[in-house]
Structures are given as C-alpha cells and as structure tokens.
Scaffold this active site. Structure first.
Site, short mmCIF file in Angstrom:
data_model
loop_
_atom_site.label_atom_id
_atom_site.label_comp_id
_atom_site.label_asym_id
_atom_site.label_seq_id
_atom_site.Cartn_x
_atom_site.Cartn_y
_atom_site.Cartn_z
N SER A 134 -22.91 82.91 114.65
CA SER A 134 -23.52 83.31 113.37
C SER A 134 -22.46 83.44 112.28
O SER A 134 -22.68 83.02 111.14
CB SER A 134 -24.23 84.66 113.53
OG SER A 134 -25.14 84.62 114.58
N LYS A 172 -18.49 90.27 114.30
CA LYS A 172 -19.50 91.27 113.91
C LYS A 172 -19.61 92.30 115.02
O LYS A 172 -19.69 91.94 116.20
CB LYS A 172 -20.84 90.55 113.71
CG LYS A 172 -22.03 91.45 113.57
CD LYS A 172 -23.24 90.95 114.38
CE LYS A 172 -23.07 91.12 115.86
NZ LYS A 172 -24.29 91.01 116.67
N PRO A 212 -14.81 84.92 121.68
CA PRO A 212 -15.56 84.41 122.83
C PRO A 212 -16.96 83.97 122.39
O PRO A 212 -17.46 84.40 121.35
CB PRO A 212 -15.62 85.60 123.78
CG PRO A 212 -15.28 86.80 122.98
CD PRO A 212 -14.50 86.34 121.79
N VAL A 213 -17.55 83.10 123.19
CA VAL A 213 -18.84 82.50 122.84
C VAL A 213 -19.95 83.25 123.59
O VAL A 213 -19.74 83.72 124.70
CB VAL A 213 -18.79 81.00 123.23
CG1 VAL A 213 -20.14 80.35 123.11
CG2 VAL A 213 -17.77 80.28 122.37
N ASP A 268 -28.73 86.94 113.03
CA ASP A 268 -27.48 87.61 112.63
C ASP A 268 -26.75 86.90 111.49
O ASP A 268 -25.72 87.38 111.02
CB ASP A 268 -26.52 87.69 113.82
CG ASP A 268 -26.76 88.91 114.67
OD1 ASP A 268 -27.46 89.84 114.20
OD2 ASP A 268 -26.25 88.94 115.81
N GLY A 320 -21.37 87.91 117.33
CA GLY A 320 -21.81 87.04 116.25
C GLY A 320 -20.95 85.82 116.00
O GLY A 320 -20.98 85.27 114.90
N GLY A 321 -20.20 85.38 117.00
CA GLY A 321 -19.31 84.24 116.77
C GLY A 321 -19.98 83.07 116.09
O GLY A 321 -19.58 82.66 114.99
O1 C5P Z 1 -32.13 84.53 115.96
P1 C5P Z 1 -31.27 84.29 117.15
O2 C5P Z 1 -31.16 82.83 117.48
O3 C5P Z 1 -29.97 84.95 117.07
O4 C5P Z 1 -32.01 84.98 118.35
C1 C5P Z 1 -31.91 84.54 119.69
C2 C5P Z 1 -33.02 85.16 120.51
O5 C5P Z 1 -32.79 86.57 120.65
C3 C5P Z 1 -34.40 85.05 119.94
O6 C5P Z 1 -35.02 83.84 120.30
C4 C5P Z 1 -35.12 86.23 120.58
O7 C5P Z 1 -35.47 85.95 121.93
C5 C5P Z 1 -34.02 87.28 120.64
N1 C5P Z 1 -34.05 88.17 119.47
C6 C5P Z 1 -35.03 89.12 119.38
N2 C5P Z 1 -35.07 89.96 118.30
C7 C5P Z 1 -34.14 89.86 117.31
C8 C5P Z 1 -33.11 88.90 117.40
C9 C5P Z 1 -33.10 88.06 118.49
O8 C5P Z 1 -35.89 89.25 120.27
N3 C5P Z 1 -34.21 90.70 116.29
#
Ligand code: C5P
Length: 290
Positions: A107, A12, A98-99, A140, A104-105
């Site tokens: 996701s 992504k 890569p991680v 994501d 978005g790996g």
């Molecule tokens: O949802 P995901 O696990 O990808 O998000 C990881 C962290 O990134 C969330 O806990 C938050 O701290 C931050 N984040 C955010 N706003 C978003 C997406 C992610 O602050 N729209």
C-alpha cells in the site's frame, strides 16, 4: 538527464486496531491509530517510453512481481487513466520492508508511486478523486498516501488527523513469514468492539503507551493462531529493556515495540536479532509529525 523523482514509502504501523463491525460486502469496519516509522521502501520515477517497473533491495526476492497484478503498476495505470495521460514512466522500487507483513508495504509503495507519478506527469486529480483512486487499490492506500499520524476508521477510507503525538521510537519485528490479510480476517473470532479513538495528546511515549494499553489489536489472536511466531515476537519485544508496549500491526505478522528513546530501541533490535538472526528486525523513529 533529469534526476529521478524519489518518494519514500514508510512502514505503516497500527498502534491499535479495533474491529468494530462488518459490512454486507464482507469488509470489516475498523478503528485504528496509524503512524509511520522512519524505515521503508523507496519508489523512483523517471520518464520512459512505456510503463515499466524494476524491483531491487533486500526484500525484493519476496515479491511476486512484474505482472499486471503488481500494485505499483496498477496504481500507475489507474492514475494515467484517471488523468487522461499515457502511462509512460520507468519506476524503480527498492524493497526493504517484508511483504504481506501488516505494515502496509504494498500500500505504501502504491501511494508513493502515485505521488511520484503525479509529479512526473504534472497531473493533480482532485482530493476526492485521488482518495477514491487510492481506495480502489486497497483499504490501506489512502492512509499511506496521507503519510502522517491518522485516526483511520470505516474500512480504512475515513481519515482524520490524529492528536499530536510525542517523540517515540519503534522496533519492528517480523519472523519472515508472510500472512494473508483475508485469511486473518476470516480466522478472527469474537464480537465487535467499540471505537475508542485517542482524543488526548500524550505528553510523552509513556503516556502514549498507557493510552494504547487500554486498546488492542483485534486481529492479533487470529494472526497468532496462524503464525505462532507472532507470540514469540511479542514476548521477545516485551522482554527488552525500555519496551513500553508490544503489539502486532495490522493483520500481522509484524509486531512493534514502543520505546522512549532511540538508544533503547536500537539495543532492543540488536537483542532480538541476537536471539532470532533469521528474522527481520529494525529500530526506527515514529514519525510523529506530518
Ligand atoms: O483492501 P485490501 O486489498 O487491503 O484488503 C484485503 C482483504 O482484507 C479484503 O479483501 C478483505 O478480505 C480484508 N479486509 C477487510 N476489512 C478491511 C480491510 C481488508 O475485511 N477493512
């Protein structure tokens, strides 16, 4: 034996990413144009007695896997629970991306696992249920499930088809330094920006680049403060012949260059790898059509 169900988990790429606000729960509101690059991980699913996952591929050693925390296993269990079926399958993940890299790996892997298992188990949650399930796995995941150029806003939960995009090629560069998304959001300074969705259909890659130059990745400065190699990656991309634009994707550290033709993109990738042989760098088409 039935052949495995195989689903690609494309990288992504956030062509731009504006941070437009913050919710009381700490999540940030975003406005982004998301595309996918023709390079990615692969998820394969076959029937099994229980739920298992094996991971292979060049970037597999980077993954802290095979515990319940793994997003692919979580996705499988949540799908089974939502559909009232037993979580029985063997999943094989081939990791090439890569991680913790802003492309978005994890996701994309989760989204691919959902697609593969819906086919294997012959289940089909309603579109809103599937969306909510994907969102519960990560902000994501819904866009990765969609897998097509998308205007993404809200916290990543609001998705609209992007305008038609021209053929273009991307070079993805990652210094092989993982970056935690929450850490980047935490380090971000500055005010919030207006949403600025792309509303025209650029006729070619140059016009797409011109549109994107009016926008930015609002997480870039914070990510560069944590991983200075990102600044080098952007300079290396900028210096390659034919690079129309260089930016960071997501919360980093992966950066991308935009090119009008595949030969320029491949030459750029070769040039960057010659300078930084230890880095992860690949040329790939931008998947402009759904
Ligand atoms: O949802 P995901 O696990 O990808 O998000 C990881 C962290 O990134 C969330 O806990 C938050 O701290 C931050 N984040 C955010 N706003 C978003 C997406 C992610 O602050 N729209």
């Amino acid at each position: 034996m039935t052949p495995p169900i195989r689903v690609d988990a494309w990288a992504k790429v956030n062509l731009f990413l504006h941070v437009t606000g913050k919710r009381p729960d700490g999540y940030h509101l975003l406005d982004s144009l998301v595309v996918f690059a023709g390079i990615g991980d692969t998820v394969e699913a076959v029937p099994g007695d229980r739920l298992t996952l094996t991971v292979s591929g060049p970037t597999a050693p980077l993954l802290d896997t095979l515990n319940d925390d793994n997003i692919v296993l979580k996705a499988a269990q949540k799908l089974a629970d939502a559909c009232g079926v037993q979580a029985r399958a063997h999943l094989a993940l081939t990791k090439r991306l890569p991680v913790a890299a802003g492309i978005g790996g994890g996701s994309a892997d989760a989204a691919a696992a959902l697609r593969a298992l819906m086919e294997l188990w012959q289940v089909a949650p309603s579109a809103p249920d599937l969306h909510d399930l994907a969102l519960s796995l990560g902000a994501d995941v819904p866009v990765c499930l969609r897998g097509a150029p998308t205007r993404m806003y809200g916290i990543g939960d609001k998705l609209e088809a992007a305008p038609a995009l021209p053929p273009a090629w991307l070079v993805l560069v990652n210094p092989r330094i993982g970056l935690s998304t929450p850490a980047v959001f935490k380090a971000r300074q500055g005010c919030f920006r207006d949403a600025l969705p792309v509303t025209i259909s650029p006729v070619d890659a140059a016009q797409l680049a011109a549109e994107l130059r009016r926008r930015d990745n609002d997480l870039s400065a914070a990510a560069q403060s944590l991983v200075p190699e990102i600044t080098q990656a952007l300079s290396l991309l900028d210096a390659t012949p034919g690079c129309l634009l260089a930016r960071m994707s997501g919360s980093g550290a992966t950066c991308f260059g935009l090119y009008a033709d595949p030969a320029s993109a491949q030459q750029a990738a070769d040039q960057i790898l010659a300078h930084r042989p230890g880095w992860w760098c690949h040329a790939a088409p931008m998947l402009s059509t759904p």
